[in-house]
Design an enzyme around this catalytic site. Sequence first.
Site, PDB file in Angstrom:
ATOM      1  N   ASP A  10      45.389  43.658  32.452  1.00  0.00           N
ATOM      2  CA  ASP A  10      45.067  42.469  33.228  1.00  0.00           C
ATOM      3  C   ASP A  10      46.245  42.070  34.116  1.00  0.00           C
ATOM      4  OD1 ASP A  10      43.600  40.286  34.092  1.00  0.00           O
ATOM      5  OD2 ASP A  10      43.100  39.600  32.074  1.00  0.00           O
ATOM      6  N   ASP A  24      35.213  37.718  36.679  1.00  0.00           N
ATOM      7  CA  ASP A  24      35.168  36.843  35.504  1.00  0.00           C
ATOM      8  C   ASP A  24      33.846  36.103  35.419  1.00  0.00           C
ATOM      9  OD1 ASP A  24      37.580  37.506  34.455  1.00  0.00           O
ATOM     10  OD2 ASP A  24      38.663  35.739  35.159  1.00  0.00           O
TER      11      ASP A  24
HETATM   12  C1  GLA Z   1      41.560  37.081  32.785  1.00  0.00           C
HETATM   13  C2  GLA Z   1      40.487  38.128  32.628  1.00  0.00           C
HETATM   14  C3  GLA Z   1      39.539  37.724  31.530  1.00  0.00           C
HETATM   15  C4  GLA Z   1      40.325  37.555  30.244  1.00  0.00           C
HETATM   16  C5  GLA Z   1      41.445  36.556  30.443  1.00  0.00           C
HETATM   17  C6  GLA Z   1      42.351  36.520  29.244  1.00  0.00           C
HETATM   18  O1  GLA Z   1      41.023  35.898  33.279  1.00  0.00           O
HETATM   19  O2  GLA Z   1      39.828  38.347  33.832  1.00  0.00           O
HETATM   20  O3  GLA Z   1      38.539  38.683  31.366  1.00  0.00           O
HETATM   21  O4  GLA Z   1      40.816  38.789  29.830  1.00  0.00           O
HETATM   22  O5  GLA Z   1      42.233  36.866  31.566  1.00  0.00           O
HETATM   23  O6  GLA Z   1      43.383  35.647  29.387  1.00  0.00           O
END
Ligand code: GLA
Length: 723
Positions: free
Chosen positions: A458, A522
């Site tokens: 990420d 997301d």
């Molecule tokens: C980001 C990712 C999510 C999740 C969060 C965790 O927003 O896109 O899918 O993994 O971080 O903190």
Amino acid sequence: MVNSSLPSDGILRLDAAGTTLLIGIGGVVPSLLYWGRALPLTASLDGVERAAQRPVYHNSVDEDVPLTLLPQQGLGFFGQPALEGSRDGLDSITDIELVEFQQSDGRLLFKLADEIALLSVDIELILDAQTGVLSQRTTVRNDGKAPYDIAWCAAGAWALPWRAREVLSLEGRWSREFQERRVSLSLGRYVRENRKGRTSHDTFPGIILGTKGFGETGGEVWGCHLGWSGNHHMVAETLSDGGCQVQLGEQLSPGEVRLSPDETYTTPWVYGAYSDAGLNGLTDRFHTYVRDRLVDWPGGAMKPRPVIVNTWEAVYFSHDLDRLAALADKAAAVGAERFVLDDGWFGGELSGRDDDTTSLGDWQIDHRKWPNGLHPLIDHVRDLGMEFGLWVEPEMISPHSDLYQAHPDWALHVPDRRRPTGRNQLVLDLTLPAAFDHVWQALDNLLKSHDIAYLKWDMNRDLAPIASAGVPVQSAQTSAVYALIDRLRAAHPSVEIESCASGGSRADYGALARAHRIWTSDCNDAHERQRIQRGAARFLPLCVLGCHIGPDPAHTTGGRDRLDFRAVTALFGHMGLELNLLELDDDELEEIAHVIAVHKQHRSLLHAGQYVRLEDDLEPGRMGHGVVAQDRGEALYALAQLDSPPMTISPPVRLVGLSSDRSYRVRFALPIPMGAQANTPALKAMANPDGIVLSGAVLTNVGLQLPTLWPRSAVLLHLQAVD
Ligand code: GLA
């Protein structure tokens, strides 16, 4: 490659997969004379360059300066140059000339130089034999004794025909990526650029240009994409002399690229494709290229994409072995094949990761939450027959962390200036060898000591400032991220990686040369996802697009969708679940298990077939797409009703991609959704396994009457050739 001699007609040509490129080298710099549908190999090209020569017009310099692969400033070309730079205020006006070229197997290398400005430029072009995808990169060398500052260097500068007047680009924001935008070109420049330090939610580094009214199945289109996970700049330019060009490259910061004597700067790769069969044809080339040529699959070939359960929206930071083990039980029971533990498992002496304010950089297991480490959960997941995946965010450093306390200078920063946080975090300066090494060791140890098949990598903030102790490092930081992933992949070649950046903020071919999946967004709201995934699939194949069934209501929008609509939406990608299975009742679990079984049944078709969008003659509020087997023997289509239908009876739908010579058994692959009016004999029959049989010619041209649907619902159609 070998030094080549000039062909008798003076034209170099590249041919592959129905595409031809002609490059003229009669001028000072090679120029792209033609990029389009295949020309017969036997066609005489004598005189092409001469025929293309343009007259000198009134009130202009007396020698025409046409577009080339390296348009340059100062000697009569007045458009966007491919290279902008200077040395002590001089040498910005260049006359870089072709010195030699080499050609072999679909590759061309042009070597150019300027003995006055003391610069050399290499232009490498490759036309992929399987897909006809063109790739190019450009290298500049400083042959002088003083440093040369580069402000702009296009990875590719491609002249396009005048008829490519319309543009399709992708834009968005967090949780609403890949929205399609169409504009018409006029005189001047259409510019899209990104300065956020990661690929960005805002602007996808790709642009499609086409003939007027180009659509899914018709029109000529040229698609271009910069394979780079940092800043980018794209310009489509129409000059007053009629020239049209597109350029893509890195958006560089002032002072960022200063070449010392003999030093070089190499651009990222830029990719391009042409189709005379509309956007579907373009997509097919890009999808095949990414799947078969670009992604470096462990073991050399893509294995069936495992259905994922991701824990994020189920538990967030509340990690607890019993709860997660119970979630894993449910995951295995509904047919998941990979269980991914998301954010919240780590920490340091100062704090553990209970929310997003701490601990990035302290990659130790948080023993408050995991007294016996991650092994009990991993063993449980493995015993259930699933792979285990883990979330990491290696490029970050929380101000509230052991790492930051020890090394505040390891964050990107400008001395004596504010350090703006984003999601409460700073960015680790990976251009510092010690910081790079710290995170490399942490990741390497993690993978060495645990049975981890998959990392969700990420990256959760834009870069500001993009500076290492004041020195701009947009390019160097992105290259360092690549080097870190490359090193990790070399040391742990069986581990797959997902490229996530707050959803789809790092979705590009630079990332996909190293990763195996993109976290598309997301946003798990199915209604939003239909558009997000449609845009993403312009350049990215379904096998790499992470698509999850999310909870009801959706956590990022509050939108409410029935499970069947969420399921049909998630089915067209690398499918997964991101909801708390422990809160679902037996009926819902059964429905999910069924959908996963349907996905697995059609997975090889979905991930290896040809992706098609239905023509844009669907009425507003309706969206349709499908995947057709390469041999045209089978297909799966989804027709989604996003908004309330404007008419009481939705018009028939013409399916795309089928063989006109074959007949197909058509049936619904999932139960028809609530509210669908399916009361005709044909629609009733399609709900049965025998379905109805219709010819491809009828399905493609006359169309198929489908039920009028409630908004936020979809039907899934399966077609099997019966001959
Ligand atoms: C980001 C990712 C999510 C999740 C969060 C965790 O927003 O896109 O899918 O993994 O971080 O903190």
